[in-house]
Scaffold this motif. Structure first.
Motif, short mmCIF file in Angstrom:
data_model
loop_
_atom_site.label_atom_id
_atom_site.label_comp_id
_atom_site.label_asym_id
_atom_site.label_seq_id
_atom_site.Cartn_x
_atom_site.Cartn_y
_atom_site.Cartn_z
N MET A 60 1.04 -1.07 0.46
CA MET A 60 -0.21 0.01 -0.35
C MET A 60 0.88 1.28 -0.04
SD MET A 60 -3.17 -0.48 2.46
CE MET A 60 -3.95 -1.76 2.38
N SER A 61 1.08 1.90 -0.56
CA SER A 61 1.69 3.19 -0.80
C SER A 61 0.70 4.21 0.29
CB SER A 61 1.25 4.07 -2.51
OG SER A 61 -0.86 5.43 -2.18
N TRP A 62 1.38 5.16 0.61
CA TRP A 62 1.16 6.13 1.45
C TRP A 62 0.33 6.89 1.22
CZ3 TRP A 62 0.95 11.49 1.01
CH2 TRP A 62 1.14 12.03 -0.48
N LYS A 63 -0.47 7.57 -0.17
CA LYS A 63 -1.86 7.61 -0.07
C LYS A 63 -3.11 6.52 0.00
CE LYS A 63 -1.45 11.49 -3.84
NZ LYS A 63 -2.01 11.58 -5.01
N THR A 64 -2.40 5.63 0.41
CA THR A 64 -3.62 4.82 1.44
C THR A 64 -3.81 4.34 2.77
OG1 THR A 64 -3.42 3.42 -0.42
CG2 THR A 64 -4.31 2.54 1.00
N TRP A 65 -2.47 4.45 3.20
CA TRP A 65 -2.26 4.40 4.69
C TRP A 65 -2.24 5.79 5.47
CZ3 TRP A 65 -1.71 0.06 7.74
CH2 TRP A 65 -1.20 -0.88 6.37
N ILE A 66 -1.70 6.38 4.68
CA ILE A 66 -2.58 7.90 6.13
C ILE A 66 -3.62 8.39 6.02
CG2 ILE A 66 -2.18 11.02 5.90
CD1 ILE A 66 0.70 10.97 4.16
#
Length: 122
Positions: A1-7
Motif C-alpha cells: 500500500m502507498s502512503w496515499k492509502t496509509w495516511i
C-alpha cells in the motif's frame, strides 16, 4: 500500500477512535473529556456550536450515541478499506465527508484523508 492509502487509514482511525472513546466515556461518566483548567475549562470544542445550530444538545445522550455510532462505523469501514473490499474506498470517502463537522481536529484530519483518497488511485 502507498502512503496515499496509509495516511487516510491512520487519520480516520485516530479521529474515529477518539470519538468512540470520548462518546463511550461520556455515556458512562456523564461528560466528554474537556480541559480541566484554564480559559476553556469544562468547555466543548467548536463542534458543539455546530450541533446546537442544528438542534442537538451537545451533551445529550443522543449526541454521545452519535459519537459512538460514528466511531464504530468508521473503524469498521477502515478495516473494509484496508482489506481491499470493492466498496471500501467509496464508503471511506463517505465517512470522511460525514466527519467534517467535528471541528476543528476532525475537520482537518477528515479533509486531508478525503483529499488523499480522491487524488489516489481507484
Amino acid at each position: 500500500m502507498s502512503w496515499k492509502t496509509w495516511i487516510p487509514i491512520v487519520l480516520v482511525i485516530l479521529t474515529a477512535g477518539w470519538m468512540l472513546f470520548d462518546g463511550t466515556r461520556a455515556l458512562i461518566v456523564g461528560d466528554y473529556v474537556t480541559p480541566q483548567s484554564g480559559e476553556f475549562a469544562g468547555q466543548l470544542g467548536p463542534w458543539s456550536n455546530l450541533v446546537k445550530a442544528v438542534g442537538i444538545e451537545p451533551r445529550s445522550a443522543l449526541m454521545k450515541s452519535i459519537f459512538v455510532a460514528y466511531g464504530l462505523s468508521a473503524l469498521a469501514i477502515v478495516i473494509c478499506f484496508a482489506l481491499g473490499l470493492s466498496w471500501g474506498r467509496t464508503a471511506l470517502i463517505v465517512v470522511c465527508i460525514l466527519g467534517l463537522w467535528f471541528l476543528p481536529i476532525g475537520t482537518m484530519t477528515n479533509l486531508v484523508a478525503l483529499i488523499l483518497l480522491l487524488t489516489g488511485r481507484k
